[in-house]
Each structure stands twice: as C-alpha cells, then as structure tokens.
Scaffold this motif. Structure first.
Motif, short mmCIF file in Angstrom:
data_model
loop_
_atom_site.label_atom_id
_atom_site.label_comp_id
_atom_site.label_asym_id
_atom_site.label_seq_id
_atom_site.Cartn_x
_atom_site.Cartn_y
_atom_site.Cartn_z
N ILE A 1 2.87 0.95 51.53
CA ILE A 1 2.97 1.70 52.79
C ILE A 1 2.79 0.76 53.97
O ILE A 1 3.51 0.85 54.97
N HIS A 2 1.85 -0.16 53.86
CA HIS A 2 1.58 -1.13 54.93
C HIS A 2 2.81 -1.99 55.22
O HIS A 2 3.05 -2.40 56.36
N LEU A 3 3.62 -2.23 54.20
CA LEU A 3 4.84 -3.03 54.35
C LEU A 3 6.02 -2.21 54.85
O LEU A 3 7.12 -2.73 55.01
N GLY A 4 5.77 -0.92 55.08
CA GLY A 4 6.82 -0.08 55.63
C GLY A 4 7.57 0.78 54.63
O GLY A 4 8.56 1.43 54.99
N GLU A 5 7.11 0.80 53.38
CA GLU A 5 7.78 1.60 52.36
C GLU A 5 7.25 3.04 52.37
O GLU A 5 6.14 3.31 52.83
N THR A 6 8.07 3.95 51.86
CA THR A 6 7.65 5.33 51.66
C THR A 6 7.21 5.48 50.21
O THR A 6 7.96 5.12 49.29
N VAL A 7 6.00 5.99 49.98
CA VAL A 7 5.44 6.03 48.64
C VAL A 7 4.99 7.44 48.28
O VAL A 7 4.25 8.07 49.03
N VAL A 8 5.44 7.93 47.13
CA VAL A 8 4.95 9.17 46.55
C VAL A 8 4.32 8.77 45.22
O VAL A 8 5.01 8.27 44.34
N ALA A 9 3.01 8.95 45.08
CA ALA A 9 2.33 8.48 43.89
C ALA A 9 1.26 9.46 43.43
O ALA A 9 0.39 9.83 44.21
N PRO A 10 1.29 9.88 42.15
CA PRO A 10 2.38 9.60 41.23
C PRO A 10 3.61 10.42 41.57
O PRO A 10 3.51 11.43 42.28
N GLY B 1 8.64 2.53 45.73
CA GLY B 1 8.08 1.90 46.91
C GLY B 1 8.39 0.42 47.05
O GLY B 1 7.80 -0.26 47.89
N LYS B 2 9.32 -0.10 46.26
CA LYS B 2 9.65 -1.52 46.35
C LYS B 2 10.50 -1.80 47.59
O LYS B 2 11.31 -0.98 48.01
N SER B 3 10.31 -2.98 48.15
CA SER B 3 11.14 -3.43 49.26
C SER B 3 12.48 -3.93 48.70
O SER B 3 12.64 -4.13 47.49
N ASN B 4 13.45 -4.16 49.59
CA ASN B 4 14.75 -4.67 49.15
C ASN B 4 14.61 -6.03 48.46
O ASN B 4 15.29 -6.31 47.47
N ASP B 5 13.74 -6.87 48.99
CA ASP B 5 13.52 -8.19 48.37
C ASP B 5 12.96 -8.05 46.96
O ASP B 5 13.37 -8.75 46.04
N GLU B 6 12.00 -7.13 46.81
CA GLU B 6 11.40 -6.91 45.49
C GLU B 6 12.42 -6.34 44.51
O GLU B 6 12.42 -6.68 43.32
N ILE B 7 13.28 -5.45 45.01
CA ILE B 7 14.33 -4.88 44.15
C ILE B 7 15.28 -5.98 43.68
O ILE B 7 15.67 -6.03 42.51
N ALA B 8 15.66 -6.87 44.60
CA ALA B 8 16.55 -7.97 44.25
C ALA B 8 15.94 -8.84 43.15
O ALA B 8 16.62 -9.24 42.20
N GLN B 9 14.64 -9.13 43.29
CA GLN B 9 13.96 -9.95 42.29
C GLN B 9 13.89 -9.23 40.95
O GLN B 9 14.12 -9.81 39.90
N GLN B 10 13.56 -7.92 40.99
CA GLN B 10 13.43 -7.14 39.77
C GLN B 10 14.75 -7.03 39.02
O GLN B 10 14.81 -7.14 37.80
N MET B 11 15.84 -6.81 39.78
CA MET B 11 17.15 -6.62 39.17
C MET B 11 17.89 -7.94 38.98
O MET B 11 18.97 -7.96 38.40
#
Length: 208
Positions: free
Chosen positions: A113-122, A155-165
């Motif tokens: 959330i602090h990084l600007g993502e929208t999070v629904v957990a769980p 809640g992953k950022s675009n950068d994190e998605i790129a790394q994951q995928m």
C-alpha cells in the motif's frame, strides 16, 4: 524509529486492537504507530480505519480519504466479507485488510500500500462493480493477461510482475492495457476487483 519508517495510524479501533497492532509493527520493524493528532507536523503514511461496529453515518473513512496529511487509507476489520470491498476501493481507499492477517502478512500488505498498490488481503470472491463486464470476458484473456491480472490482485508493482513473469516491463504494460480493454476496467483498483471476483490470485499472501 527512523525517518524511513512507514508511519501507520489506527482510526476507530479500541485500545486492545491498538496495542495488538503496535506489538505486530514493533516485531516487524520499519513501521511506527503514530497519531493523527500531529499529522500536520508528521504526516501519516497509512491510516487503518476500523469500520466494523461504527455507528450509522460515521464519516471517519471519508474524512481520512480526503485528509491531505494522510497519504493512504486502508480498512482494517474483522468484517472482511464478500460484497463489502468494491465500494470503498472506488472512493479513494487503497486497502481492505482483515485483522486475521499474521504480522508478516500485514507487513507485506502495508508495504505494498505504501508503494501505491491496491491490496485486498486475504482475497475474497467479491462482487464486481456495475460497470465491469461479465464473467464471459475472462474467456477472452490470454494466459499471460490472466497471469498479469492475478499478480495485480496480489498487490505487486509492474516491476515486480516483470521479475516474477521473467518478461520486460514494456511487455507487462502491454498485457495490462490489453487486459483492461477486454475486461472493461479503467483503473488498477477496478483491475483488483475484477481479478478477485474471477478467482485470480487466490493464493495471495499464503506461505509468507
């Protein structure tokens, strides 16, 4: 406490909840439980608002979302049920967090959330908003587009998605644009809602 700590405030919770939250944040490190009273001098990074049990007509959530000294607002509650998530996310709230989260899960959600993502957990099978398209649209998505939306839901950022995928950032952006077009969503919060309501990213925060 350091200037780099994420400053969290609790609005509406009782003393027991406040003490429990403070204990979890201290265990995690990198967080500070602050007060909204001095927010003009020391802004709040994330305000956690307890809505369960709030009196009818309570405007705490709306006032927090409109406060210029509060950067992000998230609901923090036991009342984490399907159908309750989409409305606050459409009105400036960027998190819907259950009190059942462990300290590690809560810390991960707060950092996102602090990084600007929208999070629904769980994640929950919430109802989509009225302007989102039907479930048939899911069949039009490619495997990569569905995977990208699933990561957005966690809640992953675009950068994190790129790394994951293991793909380029430009490819992530391309998948997001095409997925948005096919599903009819217009924002990241709507993408989270769509993904949750269609069962994507259901393993979020497990194994932390």
């Amino acid at each position: 406490m350091t200037s780099m700590d994420i400053r969290v405030a609790l609005l509406g919770g009782d003393e027991l909840v406040r003490r429990g939250l403070d204990g979890m944040l201290r265990t995690l490190g990198g967080f500070e439980l602050g007060s909204v009273k001095d927010r003009a001098r020391r802004p709040i990074d994330i305000a956690l608002v307890e809505t369960f049990g709030a009196p009818r007509g309570d405007t705490t959530l709306e006032r927090a979302a409109a406060d210029p000294f509060i950067r992000h607002v998230a609901i923090y509650t036991w009342n984490h049920q399907p159908g309750l998530v989409h409305e606050p996310l459409e009105h400036g709230v960027t998190g819907y967090l259950a009190k059942s989260l462990s300290a590690q899960q809560l810390g991960r959600a707060l950092r996102a959330i602090h990084l600007g993502e929208t999070v629904v957990a769980p994640l929950l099978p919430v109802l989509p908003t009225k302007d989102l398209r039907s479930t048939d649209q899911a069949d039009l998505l490619t495997v990569r587009e569905r995977e990208t939306l699933a990561h957005i839901a966690t809640g992953k950022s675009n950068d994190e998605i790129a790394q994951q995928m293991q793909i380029s950032l430009n490819s992530v952006k391309s998948y997001i644009r095409s997925a948005y077009r096919k599903t009819g969503v217009r924002s990241r919060s709507q993408a989270v809602l769509w993904a949750v309501s269609h069962g994507l990213g259901a393993e979020v925060l497990e194994g932390v």
